[in-house]
Design a protein around this motif. Structure first.
Motif, PDB file in Angstrom:
ATOM      1  N   LEU A   1      56.414 -42.371 -30.411  1.00  0.00           N
ATOM      2  CA  LEU A   1      57.172 -43.022 -29.344  1.00  0.00           C
ATOM      3  C   LEU A   1      56.267 -43.384 -28.179  1.00  0.00           C
ATOM      4  N   GLY A   2      55.410 -42.435 -27.745  1.00  0.00           N
ATOM      5  CA  GLY A   2      54.503 -42.723 -26.640  1.00  0.00           C
ATOM      6  C   GLY A   2      53.521 -43.819 -26.975  1.00  0.00           C
ATOM      7  N   ALA A   3      53.013 -43.810 -28.185  1.00  0.00           N
ATOM      8  CA  ALA A   3      52.053 -44.813 -28.609  1.00  0.00           C
ATOM      9  C   ALA A   3      52.697 -46.200 -28.651  1.00  0.00           C
ATOM     10  N   ALA A   4      53.923 -46.263 -29.153  1.00  0.00           N
ATOM     11  CA  ALA A   4      54.630 -47.542 -29.225  1.00  0.00           C
ATOM     12  C   ALA A   4      54.866 -48.106 -27.824  1.00  0.00           C
ATOM     13  N   ASP A   5      55.247 -47.236 -26.900  1.00  0.00           N
ATOM     14  CA  ASP A   5      55.458 -47.674 -25.521  1.00  0.00           C
ATOM     15  C   ASP A   5      54.193 -48.309 -24.948  1.00  0.00           C
ATOM     16  N   LEU A   6      53.061 -47.656 -25.185  1.00  0.00           N
ATOM     17  CA  LEU A   6      51.800 -48.159 -24.649  1.00  0.00           C
ATOM     18  C   LEU A   6      51.431 -49.498 -25.264  1.00  0.00           C
ATOM     19  N   LEU A   7      51.630 -49.637 -26.564  1.00  0.00           N
ATOM     20  CA  LEU A   7      51.323 -50.905 -27.228  1.00  0.00           C
ATOM     21  C   LEU A   7      52.157 -52.045 -26.649  1.00  0.00           C
ATOM     22  N   VAL A   8      53.434 -51.791 -26.449  1.00  0.00           N
ATOM     23  CA  VAL A   8      54.303 -52.824 -25.884  1.00  0.00           C
ATOM     24  C   VAL A   8      53.844 -53.201 -24.476  1.00  0.00           C
ATOM     25  N   LYS A   9      53.497 -52.195 -23.668  1.00  0.00           N
ATOM     26  CA  LYS A   9      53.046 -52.471 -22.305  1.00  0.00           C
ATOM     27  C   LYS A   9      51.749 -53.258 -22.287  1.00  0.00           C
ATOM     28  N   LEU A  10      50.849 -52.967 -23.197  1.00  0.00           N
ATOM     29  CA  LEU A  10      49.596 -53.719 -23.273  1.00  0.00           C
ATOM     30  C   LEU A  10      49.862 -55.189 -23.602  1.00  0.00           C
ATOM     31  N   HIS A  11      50.783 -55.428 -24.514  1.00  0.00           N
ATOM     32  CA  HIS A  11      51.112 -56.812 -24.876  1.00  0.00           C
ATOM     33  C   HIS A  11      51.822 -57.544 -23.738  1.00  0.00           C
ATOM     34  N   ARG A  12      52.477 -56.775 -22.855  1.00  0.00           N
ATOM     35  CA  ARG A  12      53.214 -57.385 -21.747  1.00  0.00           C
ATOM     36  C   ARG A  12      52.390 -57.506 -20.462  1.00  0.00           C
TER      37      ARG A  12
ATOM     38  N   LEU B   1      42.693 -45.725 -33.605  1.00  0.00           N
ATOM     39  CA  LEU B   1      43.106 -44.327 -33.435  1.00  0.00           C
ATOM     40  C   LEU B   1      44.327 -44.051 -34.312  1.00  0.00           C
ATOM     41  N   ARG B   2      44.105 -43.925 -35.591  1.00  0.00           N
ATOM     42  CA  ARG B   2      45.208 -43.835 -36.544  1.00  0.00           C
ATOM     43  C   ARG B   2      46.033 -42.563 -36.393  1.00  0.00           C
ATOM     44  N   ASP B   3      45.446 -41.531 -35.829  1.00  0.00           N
ATOM     45  CA  ASP B   3      46.199 -40.295 -35.663  1.00  0.00           C
ATOM     46  C   ASP B   3      47.263 -40.416 -34.582  1.00  0.00           C
ATOM     47  N   VAL B   4      47.089 -41.354 -33.661  1.00  0.00           N
ATOM     48  CA  VAL B   4      48.069 -41.574 -32.587  1.00  0.00           C
ATOM     49  C   VAL B   4      48.887 -42.836 -32.854  1.00  0.00           C
ATOM     50  N   PHE B   5      48.198 -43.931 -33.172  1.00  0.00           N
ATOM     51  CA  PHE B   5      48.877 -45.212 -33.404  1.00  0.00           C
ATOM     52  C   PHE B   5      49.045 -45.422 -34.909  1.00  0.00           C
ATOM     53  N   GLY B   6      49.916 -44.620 -35.502  1.00  0.00           N
ATOM     54  CA  GLY B   6      50.163 -44.689 -36.936  1.00  0.00           C
ATOM     55  C   GLY B   6      51.184 -45.754 -37.302  1.00  0.00           C
ATOM     56  N   PRO B   7      51.553 -45.841 -38.579  1.00  0.00           N
ATOM     57  CA  PRO B   7      52.493 -46.864 -39.047  1.00  0.00           C
ATOM     58  C   PRO B   7      53.831 -46.858 -38.314  1.00  0.00           C
ATOM     59  N   LEU B   8      54.366 -45.671 -38.035  1.00  0.00           N
ATOM     60  CA  LEU B   8      55.666 -45.611 -37.367  1.00  0.00           C
ATOM     61  C   LEU B   8      55.589 -46.166 -35.946  1.00  0.00           C
ATOM     62  N   ALA B   9      54.508 -45.826 -35.252  1.00  0.00           N
ATOM     63  CA  ALA B   9      54.336 -46.332 -33.887  1.00  0.00           C
ATOM     64  C   ALA B   9      54.157 -47.839 -33.880  1.00  0.00           C
ATOM     65  N   LEU B  10      53.352 -48.343 -34.812  1.00  0.00           N
ATOM     66  CA  LEU B  10      53.107 -49.784 -34.885  1.00  0.00           C
ATOM     67  C   LEU B  10      54.385 -50.534 -35.247  1.00  0.00           C
ATOM     68  N   ARG B  11      55.108 -50.004 -36.202  1.00  0.00           N
ATOM     69  CA  ARG B  11      56.356 -50.666 -36.616  1.00  0.00           C
ATOM     70  C   ARG B  11      57.364 -50.710 -35.471  1.00  0.00           C
TER      71      ARG B  11
ATOM     72  N   LYS C   1      46.699 -55.071 -42.020  1.00  0.00           N
ATOM     73  CA  LYS C   1      45.410 -54.796 -42.660  1.00  0.00           C
ATOM     74  C   LYS C   1      45.068 -53.311 -42.608  1.00  0.00           C
ATOM     75  N   THR C   2      45.481 -52.650 -41.512  1.00  0.00           N
ATOM     76  CA  THR C   2      45.191 -51.232 -41.345  1.00  0.00           C
ATOM     77  C   THR C   2      46.092 -50.361 -42.211  1.00  0.00           C
ATOM     78  N   HIS C   3      47.366 -50.739 -42.318  1.00  0.00           N
ATOM     79  CA  HIS C   3      48.341 -49.949 -43.088  1.00  0.00           C
ATOM     80  C   HIS C   3      49.120 -50.876 -44.034  1.00  0.00           C
ATOM     81  N   PRO C   4      48.452 -51.470 -45.014  1.00  0.00           N
ATOM     82  CA  PRO C   4      49.137 -52.454 -45.873  1.00  0.00           C
ATOM     83  C   PRO C   4      50.332 -51.902 -46.634  1.00  0.00           C
ATOM     84  N   ALA C   5      50.197 -50.734 -47.213  1.00  0.00           N
ATOM     85  CA  ALA C   5      51.289 -50.186 -48.027  1.00  0.00           C
ATOM     86  C   ALA C   5      52.524 -49.874 -47.192  1.00  0.00           C
TER      87      ALA C   5
END
Length: 212
Positions: free
Chosen positions: A34-45, A66-76, A109-113
């Motif tokens: 959740l925290g990682a997703a928030d940061l990604l959105v803020k960076l894009h904004r 940083l796959r341990d923090v920004f994993g597939p769930l956070a990116l999605r 590309k980072t998490h294709p599956a």
């Protein structure tokens, strides 16, 4: 410079963003996502011009590394929040960050599956719905994204083809010119839909363009 430190080198005056990510990283996995997703959105904004595009892209690259923090769930989660709502038209298109599709491509590309299918099924049709071809930068990213998804043999293929068949015929023609290897598998996909009489949402001009 260590990998984790590079992010804060890119944004030296934005130390306030450091605290939540570090704190969340010590918490449970769901909280971290959740925290990682928030940061990604803020960076894009980040407002245009506030930070050089090169530095913004560098920061996003560090996040994705940083796959341990920004994993597939956070990116999605982050990509889902930045995807324009169905039927939002020009307003929805205007709200899509310029770096959005670049991040989609890197995420897949980072998490294709884990991400190719789910992200494509939600992101691509929504972008077609708001007329992504009306924004030159986003349209270029859309073309590249479809080319990458269509070139593989993963779960994102069908979603890519479904979105492609929703395009107006002139835009599909441009997509096929950009990624000619898509034409044959796309035609085969369309043939299956025609045989199954499952062509709802398919633009008739697209079928004609494919010789169907």
């Amino acid at each position: 410079v260590p990998t984790r430190a590079r992010f804060f080198f890119v944004f030296p005056r934005r130390s306030a963003t450091r605290r939540p990510v570090r704190a969340q990283a010590k918490a449970s996995k769901s909280t971290t996502d959740l925290g990682a997703a928030d940061l990604l959105v803020k960076l894009h904004r980040v407002p245009a011009g506030a930070v050089p595009v090169k530095r913004l892209n560098e920061a996003l690259n560090v996040c994705l590394s940083l796959r341990d923090v920004f994993g597939p769930l956070a990116l999605r989660d982050a990509l889902d929040r930045m995807t324009p709502p169905q039927g939002s038209g020009a307003e929805g298109l205007a709200g899509v960050p310029k770096a959005f599709l670049r991040t989609c491509i890197l995420a897949v590309k980072t998490h294709p599956a884990q991400l190719a299918g789910p992200v494509a099924r939600r992101v691509l049709p929504r972008l077609v719905d708001v007329g992504v071809w009306r924004d030159a930068d986003l349209w270029k990213g859309f073309l590249m994204y479809c080319k990458i998804l269509g070139a593989g043999a993963g779960a994102g293929d069908d979603a890519c083809f479904a979105a492609a068949l929703m395009l107006p015929a002139p835009q599909l023609q441009k997509l096929l010119a950009f990624a000619p290897k898509l034409k044959l598998p796309l035609k085969r996909h369309a043939e299956k839909l025609v045989k199954a009489r499952d062509t709802d949402g398919v633009v008739a001009g697209c079928l004609k363009l494919l010789g169907l």
